[in-house]
Design an enzyme around this catalytic site. Sequence first.
Site, PDB file in Angstrom:
ATOM      1  N   PRO A   2      -6.386  -4.297   1.686  1.00  0.00           N
ATOM      2  CA  PRO A   2      -5.926  -3.314   2.671  1.00  0.00           C
ATOM      3  C   PRO A   2      -5.030  -3.958   3.725  1.00  0.00           C
ATOM      4  O   PRO A   2      -5.354  -5.017   4.270  1.00  0.00           O
ATOM      5  CB  PRO A   2      -7.233  -2.811   3.283  1.00  0.00           C
ATOM      6  N   GLU A   3      -3.892  -3.323   3.983  1.00  0.00           N
ATOM      7  CA  GLU A   3      -2.961  -3.815   4.975  1.00  0.00           C
ATOM      8  C   GLU A   3      -3.029  -2.917   6.210  1.00  0.00           C
ATOM      9  O   GLU A   3      -3.911  -2.066   6.319  1.00  0.00           O
ATOM     10  CB  GLU A   3      -1.554  -3.873   4.372  1.00  0.00           C
TER      11      GLU A   3
END
Length: 275
Positions: A2-3
């Site tokens: 996840p960014e």
Amino acid sequence: MPELPEVETTRRGIAAAMDGAVLQGAVVREARLRWPVPPDLAERVAGLGVQRIWRRAKYLLLDIGHGHLILHLGMSGSLRVVAADMPPAKHDHVDLLFQRAGQQYALRYRDPRRFGALLWQPGELLAHPLLCQLGPEPLEADFTAAYLKQMLLGKQAAIKLAIMDNHLVVGVGNIYANEALFRAGIRPSRPAGKLSGPDCQRLVTAIQATLTEAIAAGGSTLRDFVDSEGKPGYFQQRYFVYGRDEQPCLQCGNPIRSGRLGQRSTYWCMQCQPR
């Protein structure tokens, strides 16, 4: 992994449930995450109210008055608000127990790969080693073309690697670096110090537009990410280059090229990113 858009999507999804809630304790079923969950977590947080939930880079931060909880989703983590008595699934490692207006519920952390983190910081939050050397947020006012130009002076590293460095700017992970550079018309391998002032302005604008659109789409789901309601993100349906090796460019029709920079998959269009 996840960014920034995925973490911001999660923050927004759980924020309403946290507002005005009081922690009753915690249930730790598996403490062996990237770093061990504090063994006395339940005692430390019991009776404390959530004053704020915010994000710094890819970290979620819960201000509970006498300290902060620092959460990182790792590669496969997710957070959901569930009933306190809902039976846990196999990879549901930690519950933070809350009460508000007589209702009891849990913020449940799930992480099949156990590469995330849940840490306690009792003192000055931004002095924590994970947070103290981070660069500016890309969607805030201090991330400007002038700042970027100054920070890139003399750098020989590829521009893609430079903007993925959290000391320069936070939260521009691999997917969004590829997409932003395409929008800016800048080839990922270009030496960072060679960018002109107008190049930097286009790149700042592209980074901000890419991240803003990704947040609005709920982030990207390539493998594991789901939001606080268990729903996937949809930004991957709007990719110009990422993961589109040899497919026609959506702007010019030429095939998308791929390679590796800094051991990360990299995608670009020779025609649309000529320099």
